[in-house]
Motif scaffolding. Structure first.
Motif, PDB file in Angstrom:
ATOM      1  N   SER A 273      -0.174 -18.613  -1.197  1.00  0.00           N
ATOM      2  CA  SER A 273      -1.645 -18.750  -1.314  1.00  0.00           C
ATOM      3  C   SER A 273      -2.223 -17.569  -2.089  1.00  0.00           C
ATOM      4  O   SER A 273      -3.135 -17.732  -2.904  1.00  0.00           O
ATOM      5  N   VAL A 274      -1.695 -16.393  -1.807  1.00  0.00           N
ATOM      6  CA  VAL A 274      -2.164 -15.192  -2.501  1.00  0.00           C
ATOM      7  C   VAL A 274      -1.846 -15.283  -3.995  1.00  0.00           C
ATOM      8  O   VAL A 274      -2.670 -14.931  -4.848  1.00  0.00           O
TER       9      VAL A 274
ATOM     10  N   GLN B  56       2.361 -17.579   3.649  1.00  0.00           N
ATOM     11  CA  GLN B  56       1.067 -17.022   3.232  1.00  0.00           C
ATOM     12  C   GLN B  56       1.064 -16.436   1.827  1.00  0.00           C
ATOM     13  O   GLN B  56       0.034 -16.424   1.159  1.00  0.00           O
TER      14      GLN B  56
ATOM     15  N   GLU C 277      -8.119 -24.175   5.701  1.00  0.00           N
ATOM     16  CA  GLU C 277      -8.696 -22.846   5.890  1.00  0.00           C
ATOM     17  C   GLU C 277      -7.681 -21.731   5.686  1.00  0.00           C
ATOM     18  O   GLU C 277      -7.999 -20.661   5.168  1.00  0.00           O
ATOM     19  N   CYS C 278      -6.438 -21.978   6.105  1.00  0.00           N
ATOM     20  CA  CYS C 278      -5.413 -20.927   6.006  1.00  0.00           C
ATOM     21  C   CYS C 278      -5.159 -20.577   4.543  1.00  0.00           C
ATOM     22  O   CYS C 278      -5.103 -19.408   4.162  1.00  0.00           O
ATOM     23  N   ASN C 279      -5.015 -21.618   3.727  1.00  0.00           N
ATOM     24  CA  ASN C 279      -4.818 -21.379   2.300  1.00  0.00           C
ATOM     25  C   ASN C 279      -6.049 -20.723   1.680  1.00  0.00           C
ATOM     26  O   ASN C 279      -5.921 -19.815   0.851  1.00  0.00           O
TER      27      ASN C 279
ATOM     28  N   GLU D  94      -0.677 -26.732   1.363  1.00  0.00           N
ATOM     29  CA  GLU D  94      -2.101 -26.535   1.039  1.00  0.00           C
ATOM     30  C   GLU D  94      -2.202 -25.738  -0.267  1.00  0.00           C
ATOM     31  O   GLU D  94      -2.998 -26.055  -1.153  1.00  0.00           O
TER      32      GLU D  94
ATOM     33  N   GLU E 101      -4.400 -15.699  11.983  1.00  0.00           N
ATOM     34  CA  GLU E 101      -3.234 -14.915  11.582  1.00  0.00           C
ATOM     35  C   GLU E 101      -3.239 -14.626  10.080  1.00  0.00           C
ATOM     36  O   GLU E 101      -2.767 -13.569   9.646  1.00  0.00           O
ATOM     37  N   GLN E 102      -3.802 -15.538   9.300  1.00  0.00           N
ATOM     38  CA  GLN E 102      -3.940 -15.262   7.862  1.00  0.00           C
ATOM     39  C   GLN E 102      -4.922 -14.106   7.660  1.00  0.00           C
ATOM     40  O   GLN E 102      -4.705 -13.237   6.816  1.00  0.00           O
TER      41      GLN E 102
ATOM     42  N   GLN F   1       0.884 -24.450   5.384  1.00  0.00           N
ATOM     43  CA  GLN F   1       0.020 -23.739   4.437  1.00  0.00           C
ATOM     44  C   GLN F   1       0.576 -23.762   3.018  1.00  0.00           C
ATOM     45  O   GLN F   1      -0.171 -23.763   2.042  1.00  0.00           O
TER      46      GLN F   1
ATOM     47  N   MET G 105       1.672  -7.424  -3.468  1.00  0.00           N
ATOM     48  CA  MET G 105       1.078  -8.003  -2.263  1.00  0.00           C
ATOM     49  C   MET G 105       1.982  -7.772  -1.067  1.00  0.00           C
ATOM     50  O   MET G 105       3.196  -7.944  -1.155  1.00  0.00           O
ATOM     51  N   SER G 106       1.367  -7.400   0.056  1.00  0.00           N
ATOM     52  CA  SER G 106       2.101  -7.276   1.314  1.00  0.00           C
ATOM     53  C   SER G 106       2.325  -8.664   1.895  1.00  0.00           C
ATOM     54  O   SER G 106       1.392  -9.460   1.978  1.00  0.00           O
TER      55      SER G 106
ATOM     56  N   TYR H  41      -4.296  -6.474   7.283  1.00  0.00           N
ATOM     57  CA  TYR H  41      -3.193  -5.512   7.193  1.00  0.00           C
ATOM     58  C   TYR H  41      -3.159  -4.817   5.831  1.00  0.00           C
ATOM     59  O   TYR H  41      -3.116  -3.584   5.768  1.00  0.00           O
ATOM     60  N   PRO H  42      -3.221  -5.562   4.733  1.00  0.00           N
ATOM     61  CA  PRO H  42      -3.281  -4.845   3.443  1.00  0.00           C
ATOM     62  C   PRO H  42      -4.672  -4.260   3.149  1.00  0.00           C
ATOM     63  O   PRO H  42      -4.828  -3.568   2.149  1.00  0.00           O
TER      64      PRO H  42
ATOM     65  N   ASN I 171       0.797  -1.228   0.000  1.00  0.00           N
ATOM     66  CA  ASN I 171       0.000   0.000   0.000  1.00  0.00           C
ATOM     67  C   ASN I 171       0.831   1.280   0.000  1.00  0.00           C
ATOM     68  O   ASN I 171       0.300   2.356  -0.237  1.00  0.00           O
TER      69      ASN I 171
ATOM     70  N   ASN J  92      -2.906 -10.893   8.875  1.00  0.00           N
ATOM     71  CA  ASN J  92      -1.772 -10.405   8.081  1.00  0.00           C
ATOM     72  C   ASN J  92      -2.028 -10.329   6.578  1.00  0.00           C
ATOM     73  O   ASN J  92      -1.449  -9.479   5.902  1.00  0.00           O
ATOM     74  N   THR J  93      -2.827 -11.240   6.052  1.00  0.00           N
ATOM     75  CA  THR J  93      -2.975 -11.297   4.601  1.00  0.00           C
ATOM     76  C   THR J  93      -4.263 -10.627   4.121  1.00  0.00           C
ATOM     77  O   THR J  93      -4.389 -10.288   2.955  1.00  0.00           O
TER      78      THR J  93
ATOM     79  N   GLY K   7      -5.910 -17.052   2.124  1.00  0.00           N
ATOM     80  CA  GLY K   7      -4.884 -16.443   1.272  1.00  0.00           C
ATOM     81  C   GLY K   7      -5.298 -16.383  -0.191  1.00  0.00           C
ATOM     82  O   GLY K   7      -5.093 -15.377  -0.869  1.00  0.00           O
TER      83      GLY K   7
END
Lengths: 280, 315
Positions: free
Chosen positions: A125-126, A122, B56-58, A159, B88-89, A156, A115-116, B96-97, A108, B92-93, B61
């Motif tokens: 996944s994004v 994590q 769930e975490c994935n 996943e 936490e996902q 993760q 992406m942050s 936060y953004p 941002n 933070n993901t 994201g």
């Protein structure tokens, strides 16, 4: 790859390395080791592979990049600066209370960041979500991500790997920066992850192994990924942590430590010599 | 009173009804589509539904990644795993953004019933509310749920919404002047001696409690506080000033949720007696849902008792 392209990549990577170490030195904190190891891959992405527009950083059809190991901001920010998203001068604001360049990669406030990230496991996944969005919207942009070889101990990540294979995301190409070190020591001691190629193949990914400091191999791998249909591609890039600064190379102690003035002077001398040689 | 329908069922129907109007809506689930009731959307819009498996975490994201590309993802699983496993996902993901992901936790609270403590999330209000900038909702009935779902589609940013498992009476459809707006509570019954601020199905219990109190000559105001964060402080302040004492009630731990939000605000703005009704810092257990609620005192009778206590604490 023609010689001039190879030279362009090497020169930008060397400049980015110097900026990375200077950022960390200036902030007296940060993560030089893993930033230096992935810089040849990252430079190849932004200067050879990716379709981005520095004048329109959020362009809808752009390729996207997610630094899943978000502590490697000293790799991302210099490459974006050298690419032209913002002035190199801005890097001086790294990790400062009066600055906008956060310790971990930040979307941002820093132009060009898609992406942050920061909390490990994590980002990938994004990247999967961005690739899924591309399929959903019938866009032909591609999505790239870099993970750390320590990071992949996070469940993760696996996943995410499964879900990318489920949706046949051939518009996604990730890369694991296999530098073999993490905070507590050698990755093979902290949490063994090999054989990565067999694991990723079993998860439904196309896997390519490269020397992560060889631009021809990196560039060819990304071209192979783009030509691979029906499944995502993983590039396993064998690298040296701290690459380019002799005393940081292959030393876990430089994961998240800033050089002092004397060390900075030596690093500067080494990297400036490399830049001079390439410019000469 | 209107239809008797679980908020999860109303939500599932709303997703289908709103799909054409909001083409950016995409729905994620983690192998619980039958229970979270996103399966209607799955059948009607399979190309916009993504089952991410028990991961769930994935899921959070991937939804965040789609949000960066202009989609409006709703991620669904039980409250325990949406707010708990993937906290936490979400922090933070998504938060936060500031990404436009709606995290929807079904089967919140003790009324999960038979599945027991591991699936009875009583902490979601507290832990979701603790994230900077997070919006936290828990509509009380089918009518409110439909309106909340559409409101979330028009709200750009992260939000958490809890759904309930049990069928509940629809009460908001017969209230004069009822209007749903995120961050604005709604006075369902006016009163002068005490205000009961309720969320989720405790709203219906509170309406019953108000009747019990009325029989004893106590005039109780009942506020449906569907948005725990941002809290409607204007309405809370008015209630504190006009009725002089407050009861908060929620199907959640009394620490950190609606009760805490009201206390935090009133301690600084207008200290009046507040009695927090909810789960008293203990885990739930298995049993038929009504029996579990009874065992933990999540009943209209207990709310009425709390109201009398609050009145007695007034100077």
């Amino acid at each position: 790859m023609d010689a001039s392209k190879r030279k362009l990549l090497a020169l930008n990577a060397a400049k980015a390395r110097l900026l990375a170490v200077q950022m960390v030195h200036g902030a007296a904190s940060g993560h030089p080791g893993g930033s230096l190891s992935c810089l040849d891959v990252l430079t190849t992405l932004y200067f050879d592979v990716m379709n981005v527009d520095v004048n329109d950083p959020r362009k809808e059809d752009r390729d996207r990049f997610v630094m899943s190991k978000g502590h490697c901001s000293p790799a991302v920010y210099p490459v974006l600066a050298l690419k032209g998203f913002f002035p190199v001068e801005d890097l001086k604001m790294f990790r400062r209370i009066d600055g906008h360049m956060s310790g971990h990669v930040e979307m941002n406030h820093v132009k060009g960041v898609d992406m942050s990230t920061g909390s490990l496991g994590q980002g990938i996944s994004v990247a999967v979500g961005m690739a899924l969005a591309g399929k959903q919207n019938k866009k032909d942009y591609r999505v790239y991500s870099i993970l750390g070889d320590g990071e992949i101990a996070e469940g993760q990540v696996w996943e995410a790997f499964m879900s990318a294979a489920k949706y046949g995301l051939d518009n996604l190409c990730a890369c694991i920066d296999v530098n073999g070190l993490q905070i507590d020591g050698r990755t093979c001691d902290v949490m063994p992850s090999e054989p990565l190629d067999k694991k990723l193949e079993a998860f439904g990914w196309h896997v390519i192994k490269v020397d992560g400091h060889n631009y021809d191999e990196i560039s060819a791998a990304y071209a192979e990924a783009a030509a691979t249909k029906g499944k995502p591609t993983m590039i396993l890039a064998k690298t040296v942590k701290g690459k380019g600064v002799s005393f940081m190379e292959d030393n876990a102690g430089w994961h998240g430590k800033a050089p002092n003035d004397e060390q900075m002077a030596q690093a500067k001398a080494e990297l400036e010599a490399a830049i001079k040689e390439l410019e000469g | 009173m209107g239809e008797n329908i679980a908020t999860r069922a109303a939500y599932g129907k709303a997703l289908v009804e709103l799909a054409e109007k909001y083409p950016e809506l995409v729905v994620f689930d983690a192998d619980l589509a039958g229970a979270t009731m996103t399966n209607g959307f799955m059948k009607a819009y399979p190309e916009r539904f993504f089952d991410m498996g028990i991961a769930e975490c994935n899921m959070v994201g991937v939804a965040a990644g789609m949000a960066t590309c202009g989609f409006k993802p709703f991620v669904n699983t039980f409250a325990m795993f949406a707010a708990g496993r993937a906290w936490e996902q979400v922090r933070n993901t998504v938060c936060y953004p500031g990404l436009n992901v709606k995290v929807v936790g079904s089967h919140g609270g003790l009324s999960v019933g038979e599945d027991g403590a591991t699936h009875q999330c009583i902490e979601d209000f507290a832990i979701m509310r603790a994230i900077p900038g997070m919006t936290v909702l828990c509509p009380c009935d089918g009518n409110e749920m439909r309106l909340a779902t559409e409101a979330l589609l028009n709200y750009d940013g992260p939000a958490y919404m809890r759904l309930g498992r049990l069928a509940v009476d629809t009460v908001t459809d017969t209230i004069d002047g009822y209007k749903f707006e995120i961050g604005k509570g709604c006075t369902l019954v006016d009163g002068t001696d005490v205000t009961i601020i309720a969320v989720g199905m405790n709203v219906q219990m509170s309406l019953k409690a108000a009747e019990l109190l009325k029989a004893e000559g106590i005039s109780a105001r009942v506020i449906d506080m569907h948005t725990i964060k941002p809290l409607d402080t204007e309405l809370v302040l008015k209630a504190a000033k006009e009725t002089g004492c407050i009861v908060t009630t929620e199907e959640a731990n009394v620490m950190g949720g609606l009760g805490a939000a009201v206390c935090e605000y009133l301690a600084e703005a207008c200290p009046v007696p507040v009695v927090r009704h909810g789960v008293n810092d203990e885990f739930g257990r298995s049993g038929k849902a009504p029996a579990v609620l009874e065992a933990y005192g999540i009943t209209a009778e207990k709310i009425a008792e709390c109201a009398k206590k609050a009145v007695s604490l007034k100077k």
